[in-house]
Motif scaffolding. Structure first.
Motif, PDB file in Angstrom:
ATOM      1  N   PHE A  40       1.094  -1.299   0.014  1.00 52.97           N
ATOM      2  CA  PHE A  40       0.159  -0.030   0.037  1.00 52.97           C
ATOM      3  C   PHE A  40       1.077   1.233   0.090  1.00 52.97           C
ATOM      4  N   ASP A 102      -4.049   2.586  13.086  1.00 56.18           N
ATOM      5  CA  ASP A 102      -4.472   3.000  11.953  1.00 56.18           C
ATOM      6  C   ASP A 102      -4.717   2.085  10.991  1.00 56.18           C
ATOM      7  N   LEU A 103      -4.335   0.722  11.265  1.00 56.80           N
ATOM      8  CA  LEU A 103      -4.578  -0.305  10.241  1.00 56.80           C
ATOM      9  C   LEU A 103      -6.032  -1.276  10.604  1.00 56.80           C
ATOM     10  N   THR A 105      -9.030  -0.586  10.270  1.00 51.99           N
ATOM     11  CA  THR A 105     -10.018  -0.838   9.139  1.00 51.99           C
ATOM     12  C   THR A 105      -9.528  -1.328   7.841  1.00 51.99           C
ATOM     13  N   GLN A 106      -8.280  -1.215   7.694  1.00 51.04           N
ATOM     14  CA  GLN A 106      -7.475  -1.661   6.380  1.00 51.04           C
ATOM     15  C   GLN A 106      -7.364  -3.044   6.669  1.00 51.04           C
ATOM     16  N   THR A 109      -9.194  -5.767   4.176  1.00 53.40           N
ATOM     17  CA  THR A 109      -8.863  -5.825   2.758  1.00 53.40           C
ATOM     18  C   THR A 109      -7.510  -6.412   2.402  1.00 53.40           C
ATOM     19  N   TRP A 110      -6.792  -6.802   3.603  1.00 56.55           N
ATOM     20  CA  TRP A 110      -5.411  -7.478   3.053  1.00 56.55           C
ATOM     21  C   TRP A 110      -5.654  -8.923   2.363  1.00 56.55           C
ATOM     22  N   ASP A 136     -15.458  -1.821  14.345  1.00 57.24           N
ATOM     23  CA  ASP A 136     -14.204  -2.081  13.545  1.00 57.24           C
ATOM     24  C   ASP A 136     -13.858  -3.435  14.260  1.00 57.24           C
TER      25      ASP A 136
END
Length: 195
Positions: A40, A102-103, A105-106, A109-110, A136
């Motif tokens: 990313f 900070d990761l 929510t991401q 999608t990994w 979350d």
């Protein structure tokens, strides 16, 4: 054996990375650290230079780290591949993947996120300015993992590697890393306009 998995792009490693590692050193049987390319992000320093900077960061921990080991062989842009390599290294361990707030929510999608989350627990380290919502966390738990939030005392200081990459703010990195960067001419910033 409880193993913390701490991966980062370390471009460059910050005092925040070092502070988290110090906390992990006191709370886990072993801490496996690796540096990898983040799919990313675009990296400014080579993987080899980022690995050297992480070595310097770990070496500067005081008192000296007891459980932390740098494992370049775990490096992979896909965390699921790293976890599979770690399981080969320590087949009977319980793994906890450490991520910044900070990761959260991401993470869903990994690559192969459901497989990943069924193989590890998560430790989320709060980050100033980032809100971690109950929904979350629930989403991650529903994908098959257990989630713990690190105590606020481990909160990542309000610094980031980008403070250094973008502005040359050396207060966010340790002196030995700053010296290495200078010696190797790793980052360049726009020159200030002449007065």
């Amino acid at each position: 054996m409880n193993i913390a998995l701490f991966g980062t792009s370390a471009d460059p490693p910050s005092i925040g990375h070092q502070q988290i590692l110090q906390w992990l050193d006191n709370h886990y049987d072993r801490v496996l650290v690796w540096v990898s390319d983040n799919p990313f992000k675009t990296h400014q320093a080579s993987l080899s230079d980022r690995l050297t900077m992480m070595e310097l960061t770990i070496a500067a921990i005081q008192p000296p780290a007891q459980t932390i080991g740098l494992h370049p062989e775990l490096s992979d842009p896909r965390t699921i591949n790293t976890v599979e390599k770690a399981k080969e290294l320590l087949p009977h361990a319980n793994f906890t993947l450490v991520i910044g707030g900070d990761l959260v929510t991401q993470l869903t999608t990994w690559y192969r996120a459901p497989d990943l989350l069924q193989q590890v627990k998560l430790l989320v380290v709060p980050r100033q300015g980032v809100t971690i919502t109950e929904s979350d966390i629930e989403r991650l738990v529903n994908m098959g993992t257990e989630v713990a939030i690190a105590p606020e005392s481990t909160s990542i200081p309000n610094v980031s590697s980008s403070d250094y990459r973008n502005n040359g703010n050396s207060s966010v990195i340790i002196p030995t890393v700053a010296a290495y960067i200078q010696r190797e001419s790793l980052y360049a910033w726009p020159k200030s306009p002449a007065p």
